[in-house]
Design an enzyme around this catalytic site. Sequence first.
Site, PDB file in Angstrom:
ATOM      1  N   GLY A 246       0.775  -1.236   0.000  1.00 22.69           N
ATOM      2  CA  GLY A 246       0.000   0.000   0.000  1.00 22.69           C
ATOM      3  C   GLY A 246       0.804   1.282   0.000  1.00 22.69           C
ATOM      4  N   GLY A 290       3.805  -3.630  -3.862  1.00 24.04           N
ATOM      5  CA  GLY A 290       3.611  -3.935  -5.276  1.00 24.04           C
ATOM      6  C   GLY A 290       3.900  -2.665  -6.056  1.00 24.04           C
ATOM      7  N   ARG A 291       2.938  -1.747  -5.992  1.00 24.58           N
ATOM      8  CA  ARG A 291       3.024  -0.477  -6.705  1.00 24.58           C
ATOM      9  C   ARG A 291       4.352   0.269  -6.468  1.00 24.58           C
ATOM     10  NH1 ARG A 291      -1.682   2.328  -7.689  1.00 24.58           N
ATOM     11  NH2 ARG A 291      -2.606   1.102  -6.026  1.00 24.58           N
ATOM     12  N   TYR A 332     -10.798   4.145 -11.394  1.00 23.89           N
ATOM     13  CA  TYR A 332     -10.661   4.836 -10.095  1.00 23.89           C
ATOM     14  C   TYR A 332     -10.603   6.347 -10.216  1.00 23.89           C
ATOM     15  CZ  TYR A 332      -8.374   0.279  -9.142  1.00 23.89           C
ATOM     16  OH  TYR A 332      -8.034  -1.034  -9.046  1.00 23.89           O
ATOM     17  N   CYS A 359     -14.443   2.218 -27.957  1.00 23.63           N
ATOM     18  CA  CYS A 359     -15.748   2.706 -28.323  1.00 23.63           C
ATOM     19  C   CYS A 359     -16.572   3.003 -27.077  1.00 23.63           C
ATOM     20  CB  CYS A 359     -16.437   1.639 -29.164  1.00 23.63           C
ATOM     21  SG  CYS A 359     -17.236   2.358 -30.566  1.00 23.63           S
ATOM     22  N   GLU A 360     -16.190   4.034 -26.374  1.00 25.83           N
ATOM     23  CA  GLU A 360     -16.805   4.323 -25.087  1.00 25.83           C
ATOM     24  C   GLU A 360     -16.356   5.711 -24.621  1.00 25.83           C
ATOM     25  OE1 GLU A 360     -17.401   2.209 -20.857  1.00 25.83           O
ATOM     26  OE2 GLU A 360     -16.958   1.033 -22.611  1.00 25.83           O
ATOM     27  N   TYR A 388      -0.159  -2.003 -12.253  1.00 24.08           N
ATOM     28  CA  TYR A 388      -1.596  -2.100 -12.531  1.00 24.08           C
ATOM     29  C   TYR A 388      -1.993  -1.550 -13.906  1.00 24.08           C
ATOM     30  CZ  TYR A 388      -1.413  -3.078  -7.553  1.00 24.08           C
ATOM     31  OH  TYR A 388      -1.077  -3.607  -6.338  1.00 24.08           O
TER      32      TYR A 388
HETATM   33  C1  LIG Z   1      -2.678  -5.382  -3.564  1.00 23.47           C
HETATM   34  C2  LIG Z   1      -2.027  -6.003  -2.408  1.00 23.47           C
HETATM   35  C3  LIG Z   1      -0.701  -5.698  -2.111  1.00 23.47           C
HETATM   36  C4  LIG Z   1       0.105  -4.676  -2.867  1.00 23.47           C
HETATM   37  O1  LIG Z   1      -0.456  -3.409  -2.774  1.00 23.47           O
HETATM   38  P1  LIG Z   1       0.338  -2.137  -3.364  1.00 23.47           P
HETATM   39  O2  LIG Z   1      -0.587  -1.014  -3.120  1.00 23.47           O
HETATM   40  O3  LIG Z   1       0.555  -2.398  -4.795  1.00 23.47           O
HETATM   41  O4  LIG Z   1       1.611  -2.030  -2.598  1.00 23.47           O
HETATM   42  C5  LIG Z   1      -0.110  -6.369  -1.068  1.00 23.47           C
HETATM   43  N1  LIG Z   1      -0.794  -7.291  -0.351  1.00 23.47           N
HETATM   44  C6  LIG Z   1      -2.071  -7.601  -0.610  1.00 23.47           C
HETATM   45  C7  LIG Z   1      -2.747  -8.631   0.184  1.00 23.47           C
HETATM   46  C8  LIG Z   1      -2.737  -6.969  -1.633  1.00 23.47           C
HETATM   47  O5  LIG Z   1      -4.012  -7.274  -1.879  1.00 23.47           O
END
Ligand SMILES: *Cc1c(COP(=O)(O)O)cnc(C)c1O
Length: 429
Positions: A246, A290-291, A332, A359-360, A388
């Site tokens: 997150g 992740g992000r 989003y 087409c939207e 993403y």
């Molecule tokens: C999506 C997710 C992440 C990664 O979130 P980021 O915002 O991309 O860092 C980590 N753990 C879980 C369980 C997730 O669902």
Amino acid sequence: MQLFGTQEIRNNQFYMGGVSMEELKETYGTPLYVMDEQALTENMRLFQESFRHERLDTEVIYASKAFMNRAMVRLLKDSGLSLDVVSGGELYTAAKEDFPRERIYFHGNNKSPEEIAYALKEGIGTFIVDHELEFQRIALLLKGDRRPQRILLRVNPGIEAHTHEYISTTKNDSKFGLSIFDEATADFIKKMASDRRFDFRGLHCHIGSQIFEEESFLKAAKTMVEYMRTLSEKGVQVRELNLGGGFGVHYVQGDEPLNLNKLFEKLLAQLYTLLEKENLLPVKIMIEPGRAITATAGITLYEVGSVKKTFGGMHYVFVDGSMADHIRTALYDARYTAKLTGRMMDPQSDTFRVTGKACESGDILVKEVRLPLPRPGELLAVFSTGAYHYSMASNYNRLTKPPVVFVKDGGSRLVVRRETYEDLIRNDL
Ligand SMILES: *Cc1c(COP(=O)(O)O)cnc(C)c1O
């Protein structure tokens, strides 16, 4: 605008990994996902090195869903990070590159029996159990002779972090995990912890995405330690605490990501103090970015097809991609920065809306951006699309998915090839 990794401007032209966008267009065509390989590995290293504490065991687990393919798995394998997968498909991709199974964590709120059996066959390290029925499902599929299967339970600590606040009102209705406020959760944990077929290691929580507030992470950590104390009083020792991902990133001006070095120093110091005070040590602490590893390492390169000013005054730039390769704006209302990569420093002439071929009317890539008047054939880059985008791409309108290219040290290499029309009908009967 803010430049990341190896991004630079030379003679009014945008370069990444020492490669010009013109060169990439010549070689691979557009639309094109371009990833800065050095930035990816540096981001991985940053997490590895900063998420450390001299007296706590720590682990960084990459959340595959942000961006995954075989080349990415190879980078991850070398980086020492662990891997979080949420589907049989993500696991398959990791397995194809022989990612160490011990370092794979299987997430998700509805793992199918087939996926569970597949993960067991592969011998993955840990399942993150979502709820009791799933636990029973895993138990049924376990073979008697194996070592106890490591598991964590996903819990909901009632903290839901949004970009600038945390809102607790929806805390008990998340589809993920079990609430720590539900007495039945502790009973279930006791049951799991005493089941010999399993090695119950601890808890997982994930409070949201694109978080800029240090307080949200600190509060989650504190709440989790309090819950660990409750469990300890019931005779269950938690040995692993996974705080999820997150960590927010920069998309547009005004986005101010947390300094991760500082955040982790504070977070781990606070955790150590609390855990020691409550006599809960040793506990291994994990996170799942992740992000924050991939977003700013990636851009999407498009060719401008046309511009059109509507009767109502909206100034559109049409590019050769669409919401099929860039869904977050439609999904989003996410915001982005874009530039004409051949005229980085030219004066801006107007505010434009970048839209694609789908087409939207909702097919918007960048809602508002100041640009010089784009000319057909020019290249336009949308920034911070490394997370993403490729992973959320679809074939809407039977558009083919763009390829992925890694750039580094003045060179480029294709890591996912462009889909063809033939690919589109491959599964049609
Ligand atoms: C999506 C997710 C992440 C990664 O979130 P980021 O915002 O991309 O860092 C980590 N753990 C879980 C369980 C997730 O669902």
